[in-house]
Design a protein around this motif. Structure first.
Motif, PDB file in Angstrom:
ATOM      1  N   TYR A 171       0.824  -1.207   0.000  1.00 38.87           N
ATOM      2  CA  TYR A 171       0.000   0.000   0.000  1.00 38.87           C
ATOM      3  C   TYR A 171       0.859   1.258   0.000  1.00 38.87           C
ATOM      4  CZ  TYR A 171      -3.803  -3.212   1.190  1.00 38.87           C
ATOM      5  OH  TYR A 171      -4.719  -4.231   1.183  1.00 38.87           O
ATOM      6  N   ILE A 172       1.951   1.252   0.766  1.00 42.25           N
ATOM      7  CA  ILE A 172       2.849   2.406   0.757  1.00 42.25           C
ATOM      8  C   ILE A 172       3.564   2.502  -0.586  1.00 42.25           C
ATOM      9  CG2 ILE A 172       5.026   3.272   1.733  1.00 42.25           C
ATOM     10  CD1 ILE A 172       4.005   2.442   4.477  1.00 42.25           C
ATOM     11  N   LEU A 173       3.985   1.379  -1.143  1.00 43.01           N
ATOM     12  CA  LEU A 173       4.650   1.390  -2.449  1.00 43.01           C
ATOM     13  C   LEU A 173       3.746   2.003  -3.509  1.00 43.01           C
ATOM     14  CD1 LEU A 173       7.072   0.468  -4.215  1.00 43.01           C
ATOM     15  CD2 LEU A 173       5.890  -1.719  -4.505  1.00 43.01           C
ATOM     16  N   TYR A 174       2.499   1.566  -3.562  1.00 42.71           N
ATOM     17  CA  TYR A 174       1.560   2.103  -4.550  1.00 42.71           C
ATOM     18  C   TYR A 174       1.277   3.578  -4.276  1.00 42.71           C
ATOM     19  CZ  TYR A 174      -2.717   2.554  -7.361  1.00 42.71           C
ATOM     20  OH  TYR A 174      -3.665   2.958  -8.280  1.00 42.71           O
ATOM     21  N   GLY A 175       1.076   3.929  -3.005  1.00 44.97           N
ATOM     22  CA  GLY A 175       0.779   5.324  -2.679  1.00 44.97           C
ATOM     23  C   GLY A 175       1.908   6.266  -3.016  1.00 44.97           C
ATOM     24  N   VAL A 176       3.139   5.872  -2.696  1.00 43.01           N
ATOM     25  CA  VAL A 176       4.297   6.710  -3.025  1.00 43.01           C
ATOM     26  C   VAL A 176       4.433   6.842  -4.539  1.00 43.01           C
ATOM     27  CG1 VAL A 176       6.822   6.835  -2.935  1.00 43.01           C
ATOM     28  CG2 VAL A 176       5.528   6.229  -0.881  1.00 43.01           C
ATOM     29  N   PHE A 177       4.170   5.771  -5.268  1.00 47.59           N
ATOM     30  CA  PHE A 177       4.229   5.822  -6.736  1.00 47.59           C
ATOM     31  C   PHE A 177       3.192   6.807  -7.279  1.00 47.59           C
ATOM     32  CE2 PHE A 177       2.825   3.980 -10.887  1.00 47.59           C
ATOM     33  CZ  PHE A 177       4.002   4.218 -11.590  1.00 47.59           C
ATOM     34  N   VAL A 178       1.985   6.769  -6.746  1.00 51.09           N
ATOM     35  CA  VAL A 178       0.950   7.695  -7.187  1.00 51.09           C
ATOM     36  C   VAL A 178       1.349   9.136  -6.871  1.00 51.09           C
ATOM     37  CG1 VAL A 178      -1.403   8.488  -6.686  1.00 51.09           C
ATOM     38  CG2 VAL A 178      -0.965   6.062  -7.112  1.00 51.09           C
ATOM     39  N   ASP A 179       1.839   9.374  -5.659  1.00 53.18           N
ATOM     40  CA  ASP A 179       2.169  10.732  -5.236  1.00 53.18           C
ATOM     41  C   ASP A 179       3.374  11.312  -5.967  1.00 53.18           C
ATOM     42  OD1 ASP A 179       0.203  11.524  -3.484  1.00 53.18           O
ATOM     43  OD2 ASP A 179       1.240  10.866  -1.682  1.00 53.18           O
ATOM     44  N   HIS A 180       4.422  10.513  -6.121  1.00 54.48           N
ATOM     45  CA  HIS A 180       5.709  11.052  -6.561  1.00 54.48           C
ATOM     46  C   HIS A 180       6.078  10.726  -8.003  1.00 54.48           C
ATOM     47  CE1 HIS A 180       6.832  12.488  -2.561  1.00 54.48           C
ATOM     48  NE2 HIS A 180       6.296  11.368  -2.096  1.00 54.48           N
ATOM     49  N   VAL A 181       5.342   9.839  -8.637  1.00 50.40           N
ATOM     50  CA  VAL A 181       5.640   9.503 -10.031  1.00 50.40           C
ATOM     51  C   VAL A 181       4.478   9.880 -10.949  1.00 50.40           C
ATOM     52  CG1 VAL A 181       6.267   7.673 -11.658  1.00 50.40           C
ATOM     53  CG2 VAL A 181       7.189   7.636  -9.319  1.00 50.40           C
ATOM     54  N   LEU A 182       3.291   9.377 -10.671  1.00 51.65           N
ATOM     55  CA  LEU A 182       2.154   9.622 -11.566  1.00 51.65           C
ATOM     56  C   LEU A 182       1.516  10.984 -11.360  1.00 51.65           C
ATOM     57  CD1 LEU A 182       0.332   6.164 -11.597  1.00 51.65           C
ATOM     58  CD2 LEU A 182       2.000   7.062 -13.225  1.00 51.65           C
ATOM     59  N   GLY A 183       1.371  11.414 -10.120  1.00 55.88           N
ATOM     60  CA  GLY A 183       0.722  12.689  -9.848  1.00 55.88           C
ATOM     61  C   GLY A 183      -0.726  12.714 -10.325  1.00 55.88           C
ATOM     62  N   ASP A 184      -1.117  13.800 -10.959  1.00 49.33           N
ATOM     63  CA  ASP A 184      -2.508  13.964 -11.414  1.00 49.33           C
ATOM     64  C   ASP A 184      -2.917  12.919 -12.444  1.00 49.33           C
ATOM     65  OD1 ASP A 184      -2.757  16.148  -9.755  1.00 49.33           O
ATOM     66  OD2 ASP A 184      -2.359  17.621 -11.336  1.00 49.33           O
ATOM     67  N   ALA A 185      -1.935  12.346 -13.140  1.00 46.69           N
ATOM     68  CA  ALA A 185      -2.246  11.348 -14.169  1.00 46.69           C
ATOM     69  C   ALA A 185      -2.742  10.033 -13.568  1.00 46.69           C
ATOM     70  CB  ALA A 185      -1.010  11.080 -15.025  1.00 46.69           C
ATOM     71  N   ALA A 186      -2.645   9.883 -12.245  1.00 45.81           N
ATOM     72  CA  ALA A 186      -3.022   8.622 -11.602  1.00 45.81           C
ATOM     73  C   ALA A 186      -4.528   8.392 -11.604  1.00 45.81           C
ATOM     74  CB  ALA A 186      -2.503   8.588 -10.163  1.00 45.81           C
TER      75      ALA A 186
END
Length: 295
Positions: free
Chosen positions: A215-230
């Motif tokens: 859950y942290i791995l996915y959340g950090v990926f959304v926050d710091h890599v995908l951003g609004d595109a998530a």
């Protein structure tokens, strides 16, 4: 392809033999209270498959963990704490459970996967709008949270994703909960990122992890890599009323816990680690289902 106005959604629960009775309560609650078409997948070890098979019905499917793993990962007979891997060191159970979740969500035919722990029970009607509306999917995210126990989990996520700027001892968002929704397209992108950073297939990289929080791995990926595109909308509203502590409640404490259920919650969770028999609280669940819905 963008998610439609009614995105397909899968409920996914990992369970095992000691939690069968809790899982049965969950399955029954989904059948009684879900308001829209949804498939509920119960994932268990092959050795527990026959125990859970009676829970299968028109909207519930039982899957074996082994069917979601490559041939190079196998359980050894009489070994309960780890799985044999022909490409990595032995994989501890709690890490393997996270690999199974990611693997399911990556290859799911549904656009949205909602993970529901087997000690959760729905108590009020729910539908897809609790998790996904139009092109936005709910992501459980508490804006600021700190626990020293989480530090290795965030450090691992930053490392696996090739991110810089990790700092020890600061508050960060918390993505860990009992009703967690992911987008399938984001999980594919997450796995691609791990392969780019690690230089090997994502499953091999994660199987080597000494510590990991999916859950942290996915959340950090959304926050710091995908951003609004998530395509996520952040939400930390209490959809589930929870008891996490690894010790039991007496009768009065149990009654107090259920009396304190907020009107907006759709589920409760009494941790299996508390050692409380479901028979002791099943009557409270029936009371909520019999009560009028909150407008």
């Amino acid at each position: 392809m963008p998610v439609s106005l009614s995105p397909s959604l899968a409920l996914v629960t990992l369970s095992y033999r000691p939690d069968f009775h809790r899982c049965r309560l969950l399955v029954n609650s989904v059948g009684q209270l879900n308001q829209t078409p949804v498939r509920h997948y119960i994932i268990v070890d092959q050795r527990d498959y026959s125990v859970f098979q009676p829970l299968a019905n028109a909207h519930t499917e039982i899957l074996a963990v082994e069917a979601l793993l490559p041939p190079w990962i196998r359980r050894l007979p009489l070994v309960n704490r780890a799985w044999l891997s022909l490409k990595t060191p032995p994989i501890r159970n709690w890490v393997l459970q996270q690999l199974v979740k990611i693997s399911f969500a990556r290859f799911a035919s549904e656009a949205v996967t909602v993970f529901v722990d087997s000690d959760v029970v729905f108590i009020r009607p729910f539908d897809l709008t609790n998790f996904a509306r139009q092109n936005q999917t709910r992501l459980f995210r508490v804006p600021e949270y700190y626990s020293p126990d989480f530090e290795p989990l965030y450090a691992a996520a930053y490392r696996l994703l090739g991110l810089e700027g990790y700092r020890y001892g600061v508050a960060r968002p918390n993505y860990i909960g009992n009703l967690i929704s992911w987008r399938q397209s984001n999980v594919v992108a997450l796995c691609d990122r791990i392969e780019q950073v690690g230089g090997r297939p994502w499953l091999e990289t994660l199987a080597r992890a000494k510590t990991l929080s999916e859950y942290i791995l996915y959340g950090v990926f959304v926050d710091h890599v995908l951003g609004d595109a998530a395509g996520h909308v952040y939400d930390w509203s209490p959809l589930c009323h929870e008891y996490w502590r690894p010790r039991p409640l007496d009768d009065s404490q149990l009654a107090e816990f259920f009396t304190a259920v907020p009107p907006e919650t759709i589920a409760v969770m009494v941790s299996a680690k508390a050692g409380i028999s479901p028979d002791r609280y099943s009557r409270y669940l029936q009371r909520y289902r019999a009560a009028p819905a909150v407008p």
